[in-house]
Design an enzyme around this catalytic site. Structure first.
Site: not given
Ligand code: NDP
Length: 273
Positions: A49, A91, A112
């Protein structure tokens, strides 16, 4: 023999489009990634990322917290980042006790797309943040010449981050696929899979989709990421290539699309908020 749907190449195309968009913005979009603990897979996903963000021109900050971080500490960090950032992700996986904090991320910053408000919007067909892997699969289908309209798509796996939101996206007006959503309690999985024009495997079991489960000429999207003694493999067995018309490889299929859709959501948030 099937041809490969090159997720890496398609993700690069999208990356180039995003880089141009960001180049025209007054300031770089800001994305924060919060990692809790030392899961090795998380570390490698965050690295991917960070590399993509840097190429696109997104300012990514990595916050690495210890595994014993308290709810209060994480809440405070999220509250601060909700104000300073365009996009904020925690995460996964994180310790179970911290999971409720995910709902504290402002829905418009939830790049997300996991927040219940964004999932609710998806059910209602209202624009919001769409989860990255399902959004990436939709892009992959269109950009590889496999528009889902009128097709029978069988999705194996019903998680809230992949299978379920993907089934919702595919059945939305304008996308117009007919969707069958399978899971571990599905009876006659073989027969369902065999009827698919497009078959999506999102289970997390190496080689579970075999040649005899696939209609000749079907398009196969392999979401699975399984670490085996032979390296990284998907959910789809190699022999499926004998019957499918097109297939996504693992690695190099859905993975790069997931990362680039995170960047796309961050740019969207920066432009809209
Ligand atoms: P989950 O474990 O959350 O969900 C797995 C799903 O598979 C569940 O719905 C489960 O059914 C179903 N399932 C399990 N066994 C069977 C079976 N024998 N037959 C049919 N269905 C079955 O996984 P995720 O959705 O999070 O991830 C799936 C895979 O995709 C993993 O390998 C993951 O690493 C990968 N992944 C890859 C991404 C990428 O960017 N490439 C991104 C996200 C995930 P039930 O609901 O009944 O338990």
């Amino acid at each position: 023999m099937s041809s490969i749907i090159d997720g890496k190449k398609i993700a690069k195309e999208i990356e180039t489009e995003l880089t141009a968009k960001v180049g025209a913005m007054e300031s770089a979009p800001r994305l924060s990634v919060v990692q809790i603990g030392d899961d090795p897979a998380s570390a490698s996903y965050i690295k991917a990322k960070a590399n993509t963000a840097s190429r696109v021109g997104i300012a990514l900050t990595h916050h690495h917290l210890p595994v014993d971080t308290s709810v209060k500490e994480l809440e405070n960090l999220v509250d601060n980042l909700n104000e300073s950032e365009d996009g904020l992700i925690i995460q996964l996986p994180i310790p179970k006790a911290l999971e409720p904090v995910l709902e504290r991320i402002k829905p418009e910053n939830d790049v997300d797309g996991f927040h219940s408000e964004n999932l609710g919007k998806l059910v209602q067909g209202i624009s919001g943040m769409v989860p990255c892997t399902p959004a990436g699969i939709i892009e992959l289908l269109y950009r590889s010449g496999n528009a889902p309209e009128g097709k029978h798509v069988v999705v194996v796996g019903r998680s809230t981050i992949v299978g379920t939101p993907l089934s919702l996206l595919l059945s939305q007006k304008g996308v117009d696929a007919t969707v069958t959503l399978c899971h571990s309690r599905t009876k006659s999985l073989h027969e369902h899979c065999k009827k698919a024009d497009i078959l999506v495997a999102a289970v997390g079991k190496a080689n579970m989709i075999t040649k005899d489960m696939v209609k000749p000429g079907a398009v196969i999207i392999d979401v699975g990421v399984n670490r085996t003694s032979e390296g990284l493999v998907g959910d789809v067995s190699h022999d499926v290539r004998d019957v499918a018309s097109q297939i996504t490889p693992v690695p190099g299929g859905v993975g790069p699309m997931t990362v680039v859709m995170l960047m796309s959501n961050t740019v969207k948030s920066a432009l809209e908020n």
